[in-house]
Design a protein around this motif. Structure first.
Motif, short mmCIF file in Angstrom:
data_model
loop_
_atom_site.label_atom_id
_atom_site.label_comp_id
_atom_site.label_asym_id
_atom_site.label_seq_id
_atom_site.Cartn_x
_atom_site.Cartn_y
_atom_site.Cartn_z
N LEU A 152 -54.24 -19.02 10.77
CA LEU A 152 -52.99 -19.39 11.44
C LEU A 152 -51.78 -19.09 10.57
O LEU A 152 -50.75 -18.58 11.06
CB LEU A 152 -53.02 -20.88 11.81
N LYS A 153 -51.89 -19.38 9.30
CA LYS A 153 -50.77 -19.09 8.39
C LYS A 153 -50.53 -17.59 8.28
O LYS A 153 -49.37 -17.14 8.19
CB LYS A 153 -51.05 -19.70 7.01
N ALA A 164 -49.31 -24.47 9.60
CA ALA A 164 -50.69 -24.91 9.78
C ALA A 164 -51.14 -25.74 8.59
O ALA A 164 -50.67 -25.53 7.47
CB ALA A 164 -51.63 -23.71 9.96
N GLY A 166 -52.21 -26.28 14.07
CA GLY A 166 -51.31 -25.14 13.99
C GLY A 166 -50.16 -25.30 14.97
O GLY A 166 -50.34 -25.86 16.06
#
Length: 428
Positions: free
Chosen positions: A48-49, A55, A66
């Protein structure tokens, strides 16, 4: 025509499917119940990052959270989606996903040497998947469609929105949680991780078009029976055999209200376990029903049987404990039709015919809904969940990503132009 990148969805699903995230009820007092879930949850934080989202991993709840920030100035409430990282109680060690491109609708040999076959004669839904990219296990493990297909569908949706900033949306939250298969994960979800979210959807079992906002109400019951032990040679008028009393209790239960004789919108009693000696006996059972009044009547029937038997044999022979497990999601959203209508509108705009059905079980939504976030269930594609014959197609995961994106964009449109608040129809 794919909604997103089928190769991305295929690669991600296979990668996550190979990770052993099986949950274990015997470890339910540890959240999560297995270390593989932590590893995948933290890997999802990195994923997600890497997309540019905010997140983090919540150590207290074992949920990965997230957030994709809104890219519009419109006033639109945040929306949330849930999928779970754990898999069911079936072998999940050394999973070897098998890819069958352009599936022809015939038999699929998972293991020719051991004659393990996925056969459309036995599983006719396979015939609807001709021409798609079918993914199966090798027949010796589950595949993990439940719920890694849901995870990949959510990731694909997020990736699409990040790469297409011209598609406007409000805040979008995702939560990838633990131990759904043992009924524990959703209990621990912290609503503070979804600030401002007024409703959400789980991405759990079902084919494209399936939708469920009606689930069981559920409780579990334990009955303890106390006998009186006397030497059998001197037992006349003195011995009270707890096993005999246990059988009398079981005979008093409705004989047709059991899982093997129940379907559609019918509930049941299920005796899970019995143990007994002359001295004492114990019964463990669960109670399920969709309708609240019928559910309460089932709980009361257990108490009534116990009361009558205590009147017959003595006031302290039977003791009963009933613990509420979860409530029907419908109880929490029957007065909030927009949540259901939004999803059904999105299905139709994606070319799907909605198949609204009662879910004969529970999801994380049963625990999240009472926390103030009504959460019905969409689908994750695939079929034959929880065993060696699990399957999914990349196209079904892709359709999930398309539906999620449509829900998000339709939510923004209806926030601008007016919500679809038509009263809910009962489909059962």
């Amino acid at each position: 025509m794919s909604f997103y990148d089928l190769s991305y969805e295929q690669d991600k699903f296979i990668h996550y499917a190979k990770e052993n995230t099986r949950s274990f009820f015997e470890h339910h007092d540890h959240i999560p119940s297995s270390p593989g879930q932590v590893a995948l949850a933290k890997e999802l934080v990195r994923e997600l990052k890497d997309m540019g989202l905010d997140a983090y991993y919540n150590d207290k709840t074992a949920f990965t959270i997230g957030k994709l920030a809104k890219n519009t100035t419109d006033e639109v409430t945040p929306i949330g989606f849930f999928a779970h990282v754990d898999t069911a109680d079936f072998n999940a060690e050394n999973i070897k996903p098998q890819v069958h491109p352009n599936y022809d609708g015939g038999k699929v040999y998972l293991d020719k040497d051991e004659a393990i076959v996925l056969d459309p004669a036995e599983f006719p839904d396979l015939l609807n998947l001709k021409g798609q990219t079918l993914i199966t296990s090798d027949g010796h493990t589950l595949l993990g469609v439940d719920d890694k297909a849901g995870i990949v569908g959510a990731l694909s949706m997020l990736r699409y929105l990040v790469e297409h900033p011209e598609v406007k949306h409000g805040d979008v939250y995702v939560a990838f949680g633990p131990d759904e298969e043992i009924g524990c994960g959703g209990k621990y979800f912290d609503p503070h991780d979804f600030p401002g979210v007024q409703f959400a959807y789980t991405l759990d079992n079902g084919r494209p078009g399936d939708f469920s906002y009606d689930t069981f109400n559920a409780s579990e019951s334990t009955i303890h029976i106390k006998g009186t032990v006397v030497h059998p040679g001197e037992a006349y008028g003195l011995m009270v055999n707890a096993t005999t009393l246990m059988n009398e209790f079981l005979s008093a239960l409705p004989q047709n209200e059991v899982p093997e004789k129940s379907r559609n919108h019918e509930g049941f009693f299920l005796v899970i376990d019995t143990t007994g000696t002359v001295d004492h006996a114990d019964i463990s059972m669960i109670i399920r029903d969709f309708e609240w009044d019928k559910f309460i009547a089932k709980e009361n029937l257990i108490k009534k049987i116990v009361h009558k038997l205590n009147e017959k044999y003595g006031s302290d022979r039977f003791t009963v404990k009933i613990r509420r497990q979860y409530e029907n999601i419908y109880n929490g959203l029957k007065d909030k039709p927009y949540i259901v209508n939004l999803a059904l509108d999105a299905y139709r705009k994606c070319g799907l015919t909605p198949h609204v059905q009662s879910f004969r079980g529970g999801t994380d939504g049963n625990f999240i809904t009472p926390k103030g976030i009504p959460t019905p269930n969409l689908f994750n594609g695939g079929g034959n969940y929880h065993g060696r014959y699990e399957y999914v197609t990349v196209e079904q995961i892709d359709k999930l990503a398309e539906v999620l994106t449509m829900i998000i964009t339709e939510h923004l449109r209806q926030s601008r132009e007016g919500r679809d608040e038509r009263p809910l129809e009962k489909y059962w």
